[in-house]
Design a protein around this motif. Sequence first.
Motif, PDB file in Angstrom:
ATOM      1  N   GLN A 124     -10.862  12.164 -52.252  1.00 30.13           N
ATOM      2  CA  GLN A 124      -9.759  12.882 -52.942  1.00 30.13           C
ATOM      3  C   GLN A 124     -10.139  12.978 -54.302  1.00 30.13           C
ATOM      4  O   GLN A 124      -9.789  14.086 -55.041  1.00 30.13           O
ATOM      5  N   THR A 125     -11.040  12.146 -54.938  1.00 34.33           N
ATOM      6  CA  THR A 125     -11.388  12.129 -56.477  1.00 34.33           C
ATOM      7  C   THR A 125     -12.288  13.621 -56.224  1.00 34.33           C
ATOM      8  O   THR A 125     -12.220  14.392 -57.379  1.00 34.33           O
ATOM      9  N   ILE A 126     -12.883  13.802 -55.485  1.00 36.05           N
ATOM     10  CA  ILE A 126     -13.912  14.879 -55.629  1.00 36.05           C
ATOM     11  C   ILE A 126     -13.282  16.121 -55.390  1.00 36.05           C
ATOM     12  O   ILE A 126     -13.266  17.169 -56.085  1.00 36.05           O
ATOM     13  N   ILE A 127     -12.250  16.225 -54.607  1.00 30.25           N
ATOM     14  CA  ILE A 127     -11.433  17.518 -54.311  1.00 30.25           C
ATOM     15  C   ILE A 127     -10.504  17.618 -55.548  1.00 30.25           C
ATOM     16  O   ILE A 127     -10.689  18.732 -56.137  1.00 30.25           O
ATOM     17  N   SER A 128     -10.015  16.778 -56.249  1.00 30.44           N
ATOM     18  CA  SER A 128      -9.164  16.937 -57.468  1.00 30.44           C
ATOM     19  C   SER A 128     -10.247  17.376 -58.690  1.00 30.44           C
ATOM     20  O   SER A 128      -9.877  18.419 -59.356  1.00 30.44           O
ATOM     21  N   ILE A 129     -11.482  16.713 -58.720  1.00 30.34           N
ATOM     22  CA  ILE A 129     -12.373  17.363 -59.904  1.00 30.34           C
ATOM     23  C   ILE A 129     -12.781  18.792 -59.463  1.00 30.34           C
ATOM     24  O   ILE A 129     -12.950  19.627 -60.373  1.00 30.34           O
ATOM     25  N   GLU A 130     -13.078  19.096 -58.160  1.00 34.86           N
ATOM     26  CA  GLU A 130     -13.441  20.511 -57.851  1.00 34.86           C
ATOM     27  C   GLU A 130     -12.428  21.455 -58.307  1.00 34.86           C
ATOM     28  O   GLU A 130     -12.878  22.683 -58.560  1.00 34.86           O
ATOM     29  N   LYS A 131     -11.115  21.235 -57.994  1.00 33.39           N
ATOM     30  CA  LYS A 131     -10.068  21.912 -58.252  1.00 33.39           C
ATOM     31  C   LYS A 131      -9.770  22.089 -59.603  1.00 33.39           C
ATOM     32  O   LYS A 131      -8.829  22.757 -60.247  1.00 33.39           O
ATOM     33  N   GLY A 132     -10.310  21.172 -60.502  1.00 34.17           N
ATOM     34  CA  GLY A 132     -10.182  20.908 -61.906  1.00 34.17           C
ATOM     35  C   GLY A 132      -8.698  20.415 -62.321  1.00 34.17           C
ATOM     36  O   GLY A 132      -8.140  20.449 -63.186  1.00 34.17           O
ATOM     37  N   LYS A 133      -8.336  19.563 -61.429  1.00 34.69           N
ATOM     38  CA  LYS A 133      -7.192  18.688 -61.538  1.00 34.69           C
ATOM     39  C   LYS A 133      -7.231  17.479 -62.262  1.00 34.69           C
ATOM     40  O   LYS A 133      -6.333  16.776 -62.622  1.00 34.69           O
TER      41      LYS A 133
END
Length: 68
Positions: A28-37
Motif C-alpha cells: 500500500q505504501t508503494i501504491i501511495s508513493i506511485e500515485k503521488g499521495k
Amino acid sequence: MKNKVSELRKKHGFSQDRLAEKLGVSRQTIISIEKGKYNPSLPLAMIMAELFETNVESIFILEEEDYK
C-alpha cells in the motif's frame, strides 16, 4: 511531487509486492508513493535511489506548487 517510481520499478522488473519487500514497507505504501499521495522519508528515498541505481532527483520531481 511527481515521481518515476512506477516506471523505474517496471524497468527493474519488480512487482509492487517485491519492491515493498525489498524496501521493508507495505505494498500500500508503494501504491501511495506511485500515485503521488505519499512522499517517502529521505532515508527511504535514498534507499530507492540506490536500488534503482540512480539519484533521488531522478526519481522525485518537484513541481511549482510544491514550493507554495
